[in-house]
Design a protein around this motif. Structure first.
Motif, short mmCIF file in Angstrom:
data_model
loop_
_atom_site.label_atom_id
_atom_site.label_comp_id
_atom_site.label_asym_id
_atom_site.label_seq_id
_atom_site.Cartn_x
_atom_site.Cartn_y
_atom_site.Cartn_z
N ALA A 163 0.77 -1.21 -0.15
CA ALA A 163 0.73 0.13 0.15
C ALA A 163 1.07 1.32 0.43
N GLN A 164 1.62 1.11 0.82
CA GLN A 164 3.03 2.36 0.63
C GLN A 164 3.65 2.33 -0.76
N SER A 165 3.69 1.30 -0.77
CA SER A 165 4.98 1.45 -2.53
C SER A 165 4.00 1.93 -3.72
N CYS A 181 9.26 2.91 2.23
CA CYS A 181 8.49 3.09 3.73
C CYS A 181 7.91 4.69 3.56
N GLN A 182 7.74 5.43 4.63
CA GLN A 182 7.18 6.78 5.02
C GLN A 182 7.85 7.77 6.37
N LEU A 183 8.83 8.39 5.66
CA LEU A 183 9.64 8.87 7.09
C LEU A 183 9.01 9.98 6.98
N PHE A 184 7.85 10.08 6.95
CA PHE A 184 7.05 11.45 7.57
C PHE A 184 7.18 12.45 8.26
N SER A 185 6.47 11.79 10.05
CA SER A 185 6.35 12.05 10.66
C SER A 185 7.58 12.12 11.72
N GLU A 186 8.25 13.06 12.42
CA GLU A 186 8.81 13.01 13.35
C GLU A 186 8.37 13.78 14.98
N ALA A 219 6.41 16.71 15.01
CA ALA A 219 5.81 17.29 13.21
C ALA A 219 5.03 16.26 12.87
N GLY A 220 3.19 15.98 13.80
CA GLY A 220 2.50 14.58 13.23
C GLY A 220 1.20 15.31 12.68
N SER A 221 0.54 15.61 13.25
CA SER A 221 -0.82 16.45 12.83
C SER A 221 -0.80 17.60 11.50
N LYS A 233 13.04 10.56 12.78
CA LYS A 233 11.91 10.94 11.93
C LYS A 233 11.55 9.59 13.30
N VAL A 234 9.46 8.99 13.22
CA VAL A 234 9.15 8.40 14.37
C VAL A 234 7.78 7.73 13.81
N TRP A 235 7.46 6.59 13.91
CA TRP A 235 6.04 5.79 13.40
C TRP A 235 6.19 5.66 12.27
N THR A 236 7.73 4.80 12.16
CA THR A 236 7.75 4.40 10.45
C THR A 236 7.20 3.13 10.25
N SER A 237 6.10 2.99 9.53
CA SER A 237 5.92 1.44 9.31
C SER A 237 7.02 0.89 7.91
N ASN A 238 6.91 -0.04 8.62
CA ASN A 238 7.77 -1.39 7.51
C ASN A 238 9.30 -0.95 7.36
N ILE A 255 -5.49 6.82 13.65
CA ILE A 255 -4.35 8.04 13.78
C ILE A 255 -3.34 8.25 12.23
N GLY A 256 -3.46 6.65 11.80
CA GLY A 256 -2.55 6.72 10.84
C GLY A 256 -3.15 7.53 9.52
N GLY A 257 -1.74 8.53 8.76
CA GLY A 257 -2.41 9.53 7.57
C GLY A 257 -2.80 10.52 7.58
N GLY A 258 -3.06 11.07 9.40
CA GLY A 258 -3.86 12.52 9.47
C GLY A 258 -5.15 12.08 10.35
N ASP A 295 -8.66 12.14 13.43
CA ASP A 295 -9.60 11.76 12.62
C ASP A 295 -9.91 13.37 13.17
N GLU A 296 -9.36 13.84 13.74
CA GLU A 296 -9.65 15.29 14.54
C GLU A 296 -8.96 16.55 12.78
N ILE A 297 -7.85 15.68 13.05
CA ILE A 297 -7.59 16.52 11.62
C ILE A 297 -8.21 16.64 10.57
N GLN A 299 -11.06 29.69 9.94
CA GLN A 299 -10.25 27.83 9.65
C GLN A 299 -9.65 28.72 10.98
N GLU A 300 -9.02 27.76 11.55
CA GLU A 300 -8.21 27.47 12.80
C GLU A 300 -7.43 28.61 13.13
N PRO A 301 -6.91 29.09 14.37
CA PRO A 301 -5.90 30.22 14.39
C PRO A 301 -4.82 29.70 13.83
C1 LIG Z 1 -0.55 2.96 12.90
C2 LIG Z 1 0.23 4.23 12.19
C3 LIG Z 1 1.37 3.62 10.98
C4 LIG Z 1 1.67 4.54 11.13
N1 LIG Z 1 2.82 4.92 10.44
C5 LIG Z 1 3.72 6.14 9.37
C6 LIG Z 1 4.48 6.33 8.98
O1 LIG Z 1 4.19 4.91 7.88
N2 LIG Z 1 5.45 7.29 8.12
C7 LIG Z 1 5.04 8.49 9.32
O2 LIG Z 1 5.32 9.13 8.86
N3 LIG Z 1 3.90 8.26 10.07
C8 LIG Z 1 3.22 6.73 10.38
N4 LIG Z 1 2.00 7.59 11.32
C9 LIG Z 1 2.13 8.61 12.18
C10 LIG Z 1 0.91 9.29 12.16
O3 LIG Z 1 0.93 9.82 10.92
C11 LIG Z 1 0.94 10.68 13.02
O4 LIG Z 1 0.95 9.51 14.50
C12 LIG Z 1 -0.54 11.59 13.31
O5 LIG Z 1 -0.42 12.68 11.88
C13 LIG Z 1 -0.69 12.19 14.29
O6 LIG Z 1 0.64 12.42 15.04
P1 LIG Z 1 1.49 12.03 16.06
O7 LIG Z 1 1.40 11.55 16.24
O8 LIG Z 1 2.80 13.26 16.31
O9 LIG Z 1 0.51 13.20 17.11
P2 LIG Z 1 -0.12 15.25 18.00
O10 LIG Z 1 0.06 15.61 16.57
O11 LIG Z 1 0.38 14.83 18.46
O12 LIG Z 1 -1.46 14.37 17.85
C14 LIG Z 1 -2.49 14.57 19.51
C15 LIG Z 1 -3.03 14.34 19.85
O13 LIG Z 1 -3.41 15.68 19.29
C16 LIG Z 1 -4.82 15.87 17.94
N5 LIG Z 1 -4.99 16.80 17.61
C17 LIG Z 1 -3.05 17.48 17.08
N6 LIG Z 1 -3.64 18.91 16.46
C18 LIG Z 1 -4.92 19.76 16.42
C19 LIG Z 1 -5.45 20.11 16.01
N7 LIG Z 1 -4.78 20.81 14.82
N8 LIG Z 1 -7.13 20.20 16.01
C20 LIG Z 1 -7.27 19.54 17.23
N9 LIG Z 1 -6.57 18.45 17.44
C21 LIG Z 1 -5.47 18.17 17.42
C22 LIG Z 1 -4.48 14.82 17.49
O14 LIG Z 1 -5.90 14.62 16.70
C23 LIG Z 1 -4.42 13.59 18.11
O15 LIG Z 1 -5.61 13.45 19.28
C24 LIG Z 1 2.23 6.59 12.17
C25 LIG Z 1 0.44 5.87 12.44
C26 LIG Z 1 -0.11 5.37 13.73
C27 LIG Z 1 -1.18 5.17 13.91
#
Ligand SMILES: Cc1cc2nc3c(=O)[nH]c(=O)nc-3n(C[C@H](O)[C@H](O)[C@H](O)COP(=O)(O)OP(=O)(O)OC[C@H]3O[C@@H](n4cnc5c(N)ncnc54)[C@H](O)[C@@H]3O)c2cc1C
Length: 409
Positions: free
Chosen positions: A103-105, A137-142, A145-147, A169-174, A373-376, A378-380, A394-396
């Protein structure tokens, strides 16, 4: 759109079944959920066997012309609409083959390279990806820097014809088995945060890359931390232009949301089977929740038609993919709670002591957070829908237009 199969779609469904009957066996309900997640195998040998099985199935499809159906023909696909591709995926899910492994590829890296890559990059990366020889694999999250993905701080500094990359980077699947990664780096800290990011196609064997598996509460390690210490990446690995990574990022994320929203090899019929196996299918509370699941499954099917229709018109799925992902998350939430209720005390058993080796506890209950959580989160997704569909304010954004280096950590 019309929700019933057109004659062409019905004929295609039959063609899919014929191909699958000729090359695979139908699954009999005993789902081997580990086949699609080789990182979770207890031994290296078992993980390797699962990886080889997945690659063999992908190569079989490639050689028969059934891999990357919606990719353009010039890159090894068949140029079909994403709707036809989805019909194949739905049909394939009923067979005993590893699915979702690429799926990621094929679902994320490939479509991004097809849109934003140059000819050399397309020639280098696409075919091995489609054959299943090289995974991504996807090296996006840090860590910070997630949401807020645009807040990423992994630094890229150009030095001659290379970029020196340092960060975490963190949470990097595979990550462990991946040959390449979609990597985001900060290349211009003087620009506002969305504008100073570069998208790199990273060779995961380069010196300076350290992968540390993250052990989860259930003992498995499906994702990893990845440390990059002065990794020298050739500049021809830049996707698009330096500092213009946000466009390709949106392409990857939209494809990710769509694939999460439409993923899954089990549905309400499987949950009904589970309720029968535990002799609770007659209970009114169970029946009510099953009915709610049916309703949600239909909603998701129609939402996915909407996303596919946009894609088949050549439009990038936008807020529709967020709505779809949200709907899929809500269904997984309900389903996760329901399967635990159905199994009662037996839900606490693990591994071979558990019903179907713990498939439902893992794939449904624990697995729901992959979508939520993955891919953004629910809140995002709700923020995106609120702003882009409902037209809410828009959010501030106090950091809008501010140079990245001046944004407080
Ligand atoms: C199974 C799984 C696989 C993953 N695989 C990968 C991967 O391969 N590569 C990769 O790069 N990442 C991966 N991720 C990471 C994923 O993209 C992040 O966990 C996600 O984007 C959320 O970021 P965070 O964990 O830093 O949480 P945060 O951004 O710190 O959020 C914490 C909480 O605050 C809430 N929040 C944050 N900002 C807002 C806002 N503006 N408004 C309302 N609520 C807000 C969030 O909804 C959440 O509930 C994976 C995650 C999971 C669970």
């Amino acid at each position: 759109m019309d929700f019933d199969d057109t004659p062409e779609e019905a004929a295609w469904r039959v063609e899919c079944r014929d191909f699958l009957d000729a090359h695979a066996s139908r699954r009999d309900g005993a789902i081997d959920w580990s086949a699609s997640h080789w990182a979770i195998h207890p031994t290296v040998a078992e993980a390797e066997a699962a990886r080889v099985a997945a690659a063999m199935w992908q190569t079989t499809k490639f050689e028969a012309g059934w891999a990357g159906l919606s990719w353009p023909c010039e890159f090894g696909g068949r140029g079909m609409s994403s709707h036809f591709n989805a019909i194949f995926a739905e049909t394939e899910a009923a067979y005993d083959v590893p699915i979702g492994v690429y799926a990621q590829s094929i679902g994320m890296a490939g479509p991004t390279i097809i849109v934003h890559g140059n000819d050399d990059q397309k020639a280098r990366y696409l075919e091995p990806m489609l054959r299943g020889i090289e995974t991504w694999c996807q090296l996006f999250s840090e860590p910070n820097a997630g949401s807020d993905l645009a807040g990423l701080r992994t630094a890229g500094v150009i030095d001659g014809d290379e970029m020196i990359v340092t960060g975490q980077k963190v949470w990097t699947s595979n990550a462990i088995e991946a040959a390449h990664a979609m990597l985001l780096v900060r290349t211009d800290p003087d620009a506002p945060k969305h504008r100073g990011i570069t998208y790199l196609l990273l060779d995961m064997t380069l010196p300076g890359i350290e992968i540390r598996p993250l052990q989860q509460i259930d003992g498995r390690a499906e994702f990893n931390e990845v440390f990059l210490d002065e990794v020298r990446v050739p500049l021809d690995c830049v996707l698009g232009d330096v500092n213009a990574g946000w466009g390709p990022i949106l392409t990857t994320l939209a494809n990710e949301r769509q694939s999460i929203g439409t993923a899954g090899r089990f549905g309400v019929a499987d949950v009904v089977e589970l309720a029968r196996a535990f002799e609770v299918a007659h209970r009114p509370t169970v029946r009510q929740q099953l009915a709610r699941l049916v309703e949600m499954e239909s909603t998701i099917r129609y939402l996915s038609y909407r996303v596919r229709t946009a894609a088949s018109r050549g439009e990038l799925p936008g807020a529709e993919s967020s709505v779809l992902k949200l709907a899929a998350s809500r269904r997984l939430e309900l389903q996760g709670s329901l399967v635990m209720e159905i199994m009662g005390g037996a839900a606490m058993l693990a591994a071979s002591d558990a019903h179907m080796n713990g498939f439902w506890q893992n794939a449904s209950f624990l697995g729901q957070w992959m979508s939520r959580i993955g891919g953004g989160t629910d809140e995002i997704q709700r923020n995106i829908v609120g702003e882009n569909v409902l037209g809410l304010p828009q959010e501030p954004r106090p950091d809008k237009g501010v140079a990245f280096r001046d944004i407080p950590i």
